[in-house]
Design a protein around this motif. Sequence first.
Motif, PDB file in Angstrom:
ATOM      1  N   ALA A   4     -33.809  19.430 -31.879  1.00  0.00           N
ATOM      2  CA  ALA A   4     -35.169  18.295 -31.450  1.00  0.00           C
ATOM      3  C   ALA A   4     -34.904  17.080 -32.323  1.00  0.00           C
ATOM      4  O   ALA A   4     -35.040  16.202 -31.696  1.00  0.00           O
ATOM      5  N   LEU A   5     -34.734  16.940 -33.750  1.00  0.00           N
ATOM      6  CA  LEU A   5     -34.989  15.870 -34.463  1.00  0.00           C
ATOM      7  C   LEU A   5     -33.719  15.037 -33.783  1.00  0.00           C
ATOM      8  O   LEU A   5     -33.502  13.840 -33.882  1.00  0.00           O
ATOM      9  N   GLU A   6     -32.039  15.315 -33.728  1.00  0.00           N
ATOM     10  CA  GLU A   6     -31.422  14.396 -33.610  1.00  0.00           C
ATOM     11  C   GLU A   6     -31.059  13.874 -32.184  1.00  0.00           C
ATOM     12  O   GLU A   6     -31.019  12.796 -31.897  1.00  0.00           O
ATOM     13  N   GLN A   7     -31.811  14.590 -31.225  1.00  0.00           N
ATOM     14  CA  GLN A   7     -32.371  14.359 -29.763  1.00  0.00           C
ATOM     15  C   GLN A   7     -32.969  13.018 -29.916  1.00  0.00           C
ATOM     16  O   GLN A   7     -32.619  12.237 -29.047  1.00  0.00           O
ATOM     17  N   LEU A   9     -33.550  10.778 -32.212  1.00  0.00           N
ATOM     18  CA  LEU A   9     -32.914   9.852 -32.905  1.00  0.00           C
ATOM     19  C   LEU A   9     -32.004   8.763 -32.478  1.00  0.00           C
ATOM     20  O   LEU A   9     -31.935   8.551 -32.101  1.00  0.00           O
ATOM     21  N   ILE A  10     -31.144  10.215 -31.390  1.00  0.00           N
ATOM     22  CA  ILE A  10     -30.412   9.673 -30.390  1.00  0.00           C
ATOM     23  C   ILE A  10     -30.685   8.729 -29.672  1.00  0.00           C
ATOM     24  O   ILE A  10     -30.593   7.477 -29.007  1.00  0.00           O
ATOM     25  N   GLY A  11     -32.779   9.627 -29.107  1.00  0.00           N
ATOM     26  CA  GLY A  11     -33.145   8.461 -28.092  1.00  0.00           C
ATOM     27  C   GLY A  11     -33.406   7.008 -28.782  1.00  0.00           C
ATOM     28  O   GLY A  11     -33.877   5.745 -28.200  1.00  0.00           O
ATOM     29  N   GLU A  12     -34.147   7.168 -29.782  1.00  0.00           N
ATOM     30  CA  GLU A  12     -34.199   5.966 -30.684  1.00  0.00           C
ATOM     31  C   GLU A  12     -33.238   4.362 -30.367  1.00  0.00           C
ATOM     32  O   GLU A  12     -33.516   3.858 -30.660  1.00  0.00           O
ATOM     33  N   LEU A  13     -31.945   5.444 -31.922  1.00  0.00           N
ATOM     34  CA  LEU A  13     -31.328   4.421 -31.763  1.00  0.00           C
ATOM     35  C   LEU A  13     -29.872   4.238 -30.832  1.00  0.00           C
ATOM     36  O   LEU A  13     -29.576   3.143 -30.116  1.00  0.00           O
ATOM     37  N   THR A  14     -30.656   4.382 -29.333  1.00  0.00           N
ATOM     38  CA  THR A  14     -30.125   4.184 -27.793  1.00  0.00           C
ATOM     39  C   THR A  14     -30.857   4.188 -27.179  1.00  0.00           C
ATOM     40  O   THR A  14     -30.423   3.278 -25.880  1.00  0.00           O
TER      41      THR A  14
END
Length: 91
Positions: A4-7, A9-14
């Motif tokens: 969930a954390l990785e998802q 972060l990926i959402g925020e960074l993209t």
Amino acid sequence: MPDALEQRLIGELTTPVDPGVVAFADALARACPVLPLGVLFYGSLLRKADPDGILDFYIITENAAGFAGGLVARTGNLVLPPNVRYSEFRH
């Protein structure tokens, strides 16, 4: 599979950022007296566009040795980082 954390972060960074913000970050990086490792846009305007608001950026460098400013400013940055500066940019 990302957790969930990785998802998040990926959402925020993209997430796309306003072109004016990208141009300002680029101008800050080019004006930096040392080669920055990156420019991070953060703060309250990250998610709420307001052309009259103040944008917040971190300019990330390897060290502060080559950063502009007099002896007092450089010493202050070593003791109490980060330095805070105000810049204006017209897009």
